[in-house]
Every structure is written in structure tokens, then in C-alpha cells.
Design a protein around this motif. Structure first.
Motif, PDB file in Angstrom:
ATOM      1  N   LEU A  14     -39.118  -2.761 -11.911  1.00 55.08           N
ATOM      2  CA  LEU A  14     -39.811  -3.943 -12.418  1.00 55.08           C
ATOM      3  C   LEU A  14     -39.684  -5.137 -11.472  1.00 55.08           C
ATOM      4  O   LEU A  14     -40.668  -5.813 -11.166  1.00 55.08           O
ATOM      5  CB  LEU A  14     -39.283  -4.305 -13.811  1.00 55.08           C
ATOM      6  N   LEU A  15     -38.466  -5.395 -10.992  1.00 52.53           N
ATOM      7  CA  LEU A  15     -38.271  -6.570 -10.146  1.00 52.53           C
ATOM      8  C   LEU A  15     -39.073  -6.476  -8.835  1.00 52.53           C
ATOM      9  O   LEU A  15     -39.788  -7.413  -8.490  1.00 52.53           O
ATOM     10  CB  LEU A  15     -36.770  -6.793  -9.878  1.00 52.53           C
ATOM     11  N   PRO A  16     -38.987  -5.348  -8.108  1.00 55.27           N
ATOM     12  CA  PRO A  16     -39.818  -5.242  -6.896  1.00 55.27           C
ATOM     13  C   PRO A  16     -41.314  -5.412  -7.186  1.00 55.27           C
ATOM     14  O   PRO A  16     -42.023  -6.032  -6.396  1.00 55.27           O
ATOM     15  CB  PRO A  16     -39.526  -3.825  -6.386  1.00 55.27           C
TER      16      PRO A  16
ATOM     17  N   GLN B 144     -41.953  -9.073  -7.772  1.00 54.60           N
ATOM     18  CA  GLN B 144     -41.864  -9.784  -6.489  1.00 54.60           C
ATOM     19  C   GLN B 144     -43.129  -9.546  -5.665  1.00 54.60           C
ATOM     20  O   GLN B 144     -43.623 -10.451  -4.983  1.00 54.60           O
ATOM     21  CB  GLN B 144     -40.625  -9.305  -5.705  1.00 54.60           C
TER      22      GLN B 144
END
Lengths: 393, 159
Positions: free
Chosen positions: B22-24, B27
Motif C-alpha cells: 500500500l505505501l509504495p 507514494q
């Protein structure tokens, strides 16, 4: 009498360029011997908490699981700390070597470097270094791999369990402990998570042996430590010094001659006023080291032109923003401490209100869920108690 | 809207549809779109088969995951103790004058956004800023004015 200067060391930043040799050497030895060396060296976590590194590796090695991980904590966010950036820029291969040896020992095939978002500019260079390192591993028939995981601007993610949550795609909110990462880390698997500097130190230990490391520092805090020096000093920067030095000597070397206080360990650390400089040493608590203060390496010097009210106000402002908001003592406590010192300064509250705030800080130390909320009391108490008049007038 | 859908699909393919990516993915959205809109969050939730509330919770936790449009160049001035002692307020004042905006605002031409941020890890070289991802250190009002004007020249904007 001319005072002797503190000895500057050049161990961690020394360019060694013998990664393949070190890996060959450690891989060919019985793995128990390697871990025994690490334990014998007395190396402790350089992020500030000071957990014995060898023991951490051993516990993770003993945990049973089909999958394990090695994580390098490069979410360096403590105010006044910038050593990890320097290490990752100048000697990244030492960190990678430490990770690969750890991986072999605990049985992990995958390593991650959790790099704070503010250090995104390091990624191109670091990627090249990782690729070079992978080639060396390939030649040795080792399949261990390292990946960079990029943070997105949250101080709390430097707390290991918040870091795992963040890597799992969640809000960076710390978990309850136990279970500890050695049995329940990233994705619930046994995980070794070490600070950048800790991993770089393992390289020196593998190369030179534990005795050489133990020769440095003092009994309870062996080895060297990289210090980030900033504030009112003519020579700000990165310095590798022996553990166990006296704060008095440190100020002699690094102060501007008018030092009023030193903040040891960043906003989460302790503020030491001038009158206590000669009573404090830098390192972990122990029988021989007396009044020791631990630090992740942040040393900020304030001279007499600085208002300690402004300093504390800046710290609290930082904590209010960086508190994850999960537990009440920290979420509400940080806000109330900030509002409280503002009210006393403006005269809206009597000076005795500071004692109430001290109690609140102590409550946070006892009841906050993680290190962030617990350590707000460190700077708050040490500044309010030592510079009470500056909080009022 | 279709663009965002396409982008989210590409990113999910690149990183994989597991929750830990999720974070990548978020980003990646910030990198190309500049910010994460509510539409984008819903789309990510659909792709990863997680709740939109989860995506919203994660997005709003991190200070670098913007949820509102921002300028092409984001200037983040470090406000933490060492930079404060070295004069970050003068840098902010100069920036407010040169850009004719206040902290937190974006210029009318959409070129600059001015923000404060917590410790950048450049404490020995304060005052420091991040210009998008790149740090600039040891700043003075003169230096920061030149940095802004150089960008304006590059982007062909008159003052």
C-alpha cells in the motif's frame, strides 16, 4: 594545564573495501562462533535503546518459523541526529554485510532498509551499492537480497513495531509488547531489526574480533559511538568517540566556551545544565559508569543566549505533531504540556502549575504505550527542573 | 478520473496487490499525480481489495502523502531545534516575501508550495530545506532567494 582532547576514532568510516573477504571469513566459520563473538564484543543497539545485539540475533535464530527477516532501521528522525545518513552515504557496504551475515545466521532470505522519506535523495546511490553487493553474494552462491522500503515522513516509524506496521501498509502505530520482534516482527514473522550504526559496527567486529571492540569504551558500554554534534558549537558534524566519556570533556572539546546546557539524546533525551556537566558520562547505566545518560548520538549544545523555554516549546511542538495519536496519555499529554507551559509563560496560570505538568509528564512516562510518549518526560522534566525560572519569566 | 484509475492499476501491477504494498503504491501516486485524491483512494482500495477507510487512514497518517494538490516545487523548511537556532525563521520570512504567500500556501501559478517540516537530519548544516526531495543546507536569505529565482528562470516566469 592543557586538557587532553577526547580521542577521535576512525573505525566505522574507515574505508575497508574487503566485503567479499569478510563474508567468506564469517560464512566459513561455525555460525555459533560468529554469534559468540558478537555477544562477547558487548555491542548494544546504537539507536539509543541499547539492547545487546548478539542476544537479539540469537533469540531470532532460535525462533521457529518458515520465514524470517532482517531489517535495517534507517528511519533516523530524532532531532539532532544525522549519523545514519552519513554512514549510509560513506560506508553502506558495512551495513549490507552486517545484514547478510545476520540473514545467514537467523535463516532469513530477505532484508529491508527502511529509509525515511526525508532521505529519498540517497536512493539512487544506495541502489547502486546494493546491486554491487548482490553481485558479490551471487558469486558466493548466497541468495540473500536487500530491498529499500521508503518511509513517508513519520518520526514514530523509527519505533520498531510502528515500522513493521508501516511496512505492512498500515498507519505507523506501535504495537503492544510482548511479543517482541524476535518472535513476532514484520508480517508476524521473527525479525531482527537493527539500527544502521549497529549493523556497521558488526562489520568491524567480524573483521577485527570482539576484543578490539571491547578495548574501546567502558565496561557497561564498550565500543565506539558515532555522535551527531549540533547547536552552539564551532565544529558541528559527525564524530566517532569512545563510549563512557564525561560530558565535561565533551563540552570542553565541542562547546563555544559559553555552553549553558547540552541535550543528550535528542528531544526524547535529557537536558543537562552546566553545573552537572562533570557528573555525567555518556553511555549505558552500570556500576562503573556512575551517572550515565544513553544516547542515539544526538548531542545538541546550547549557549547562554538561548531561552530554554523556546527550546522546550520547540520539542513539545515536535512531539504534538509526531505523536501517532493512538494512546491517550501521549496524544492528550503532549498537547496539554505545550498549552501548559504557554499558559504559565503568559501568566494565565501560576508557577505552581508547573508541578502539575511535571506530574502529568511522569504519568505519561508510566502509561504511554511506546517509547515516544514515555520519553517526553525526559526532556520535559530535565528542562523544567533545571531551568524553572526561565519557564516563568 | 480515468487517468487516476489507469495509474492505480499500473502501480498495483508493478508492486503487487498485497496489503503490504500500500505505501509504495500511495507514494507512486504522489510522485505522478502530485497528491492522493479521494477517487484515487477508493480506486486503490478496489485494486487491493481492502476497505477505503483503511486506505484513507494510512494515507492521512504520513506527512509526505499529500491529500490536496500542491505546487510543482514544494519547499519544506526544517523547523526543529537546531535549524531554529540557526535562523529558520529568517528563511521563512524571506520565502514568504519572495513567493508572496504565507506558510502552508501555494503560489497562484501553482509553482511553489511553502511548508514547515520536522527534523530533516541536516542539523549540523542548518538552516535546511527540502526542495521536493533534495536537501539544501547552510542557507541564508540571499541563498534561498537565488534558489527560488533560479527555478523561476528555468520555468520562464517573471517575478
Amino acid at each position: 594545564m592543557q586538557q587532553k582532547k577526547l580521542k577521535r576514532l576512525d573505525l566505522i568510516f574507515k574505508d575497508e573495501n574487503d566485503v567479499a573477504d569478510i563474508l567468506q571469513k564469517t560464512y566459513s566459520r561455525p555460525i555459533e562462533k560468529v554469534i559468540n563473538d558478537l555477544i562477547a564484543s558487548g555491542l548494544t543497539g546504537r539507536g539509543g535503546a541499547g539492547f545487546p545485539t548478539g542476544l537479539k540475533w540469537k533469540l531470532t535464530a532460535e525462533a521457529e518459523s518458515d520465514e524470517k527477516f532482517v531489517i535495517c532501521n534507517a528511519d533516523e528522525g530524532e532531532p539532532g541526529t544525522f549519523k545514519d545518513r552519513e554512514i549510509l552515504t560513506r560506508v553502506p557496504y558495512k551495513v549490507l554485510t552486517g545484514m547478510a551475515v545476520c540473514g545467514k545466521f537467523i535463516g532469513a532470505k530477505q532484508g529491508f532498509i527502511y529509509l525515511r522519506g526525508e532521505y529519498k535523495f540517497l536512493i539512487p546511490q544506495l541502489t547502486v551499492e546494493i546491486e554491487k553487493f548482490h553481485k558479490i553474494l551471487d558469486e558466493m552462491g548466497c541468495s540473500f537480497r536487500v530491498e529499500i522500503f521508503k518511509g513517508s515522513g513519520a518520526y514514530i516509524c523509527g519505533e520498531e513495531s510502528a515500522l513493521f506496521e508501516s511496512m505492512e501498509g498500515k498507519r505507523g502505530e506501535p504495537r503492544n509488547k510482548p511479543p517482541f520482534p524476535t518472535t513476532y516482527g514484520y508480517k508476524g514473522k521473527p525479525t531482527v531489526i537493527n539500527n544502521v550504526e549497529t549493523l556497521a559496527h558488526t562489520y568491524s567486529i567480524f573483521k577485527y574480533g570482539p576484543d578490539k571492540f571491547r578495548d574501546l569504551g567502558v565496561q557497561n558500554s564498550p565500543g565506539s559511538k558515532v555522535f551527531s554534534v549540533s547547536g552552539d558549537t564551532p565544529i558541528p558534524g559527525i564524530y566517532e568517540l569512545e563510549f563512557g566519556m564525561s560530558l565535561h570533556k565533551f563540552v570542553d572539546d565541542f562547546g563555544d566556551g559559553d555552553s549553558k546546557a547540552v541535550q543528550v539524546g535528542g528531544a526524547a533525551g535529557f537536558c543537562v545544565p552546566r553545573k552537572k556537566f562533570d557528573k555525567i558520562t555518556i553511555g549505558y547505566k552500570g556500576k562503573l559508569s556512575g551517572n550515565s545518560l544513553p544516547t542515539g548520538g544526538s548531542m545538541m549544545i546550547f549557549n547562554s543566549s538561548r531561552s530554554m523555554y523556546n527550546v522546550l516549546h520547540n520539542y513539545l511542538d515536535f512531539f504534538v505533531e509526531e505523536s501517532c495519536g493512538q494512546c491517550t496519555p501521549c496524544r492528550v499529554g503532549t498537547q496539554q504540556l505545550l498549552l501548559g507551559i504557554e499558559a504559565v509563560k503568559k501568566g494565565e496560570k501560576p508557577s505552581s502549575y508547573l508541578d502539575k505538568l511535571l506530574k502529568l509528564a511522569e504519568t505519561m512516562r508510566l502509561t504511554a504505550k511506546c517509547g515516544l510518549g514515555q520519553s517526553v518526560a525526559n526532556s520535559f522534566e530535565s528542562i523544567v527542573e533545571n531551568f524553572r525560572e526561565e519557564m516563568i519569566y | 478520473m480515468e487517468d487516476v484509475k489507469q495509474k492505480v492499476k499500473e502501480l498495483s501491477l508493478k508492486y503487487g496487490r498485497a496489503e503490504e504494498n500500500l505505501l509504495p503504491i500511495l507514494q507512486g501516486i504522489v510522485e505522478t499525480e502530485g497528491y492522493i485524491s479521494e477517487e484515487a483512494m477508493v480506486e486503490v482500495a478496489r485494486e487491493l481489495d481492502i476497505s477505503a477507510a483503511h486506505v484513507y487512514g494510512t494515507t492521512t497518517f504520513y506527512s509526505f502523502l499529500d491529500t490536496r494538490p500542491k505546487g510543482k516545487y514544494v519547499i519544506r523548511v526544517c523547523k526543529t531545534i537546531s535549524c531554529m537556532m540557526k535562523g529558520k525563521n529568517e528563511i521563512i520570512r524571506e520565502l514568504e516575501n519572495v513567493l508572496r504567500i504565507k506558510l502552508g500556501e501555494t503560489t497562484h501559478d501553482g509553482l511553489f508550495t511553502l511548508r514547515e517540516t520536522n527534523c530533516l537530519g541536516q542539523c549540523h548544516k542548518g538552516p535546511a530545506i527540502l526542495l521536493n526531495d533534495v536537501p539544501y543546507t547552510d542557507l541564508t536569505p540571499t541563498k534561498i532567494r537565488k534558489i527560488v529565482n533560479d527555478i523561476r528562470k528555468k520555468e520562464n516566469v517573471s517575478n
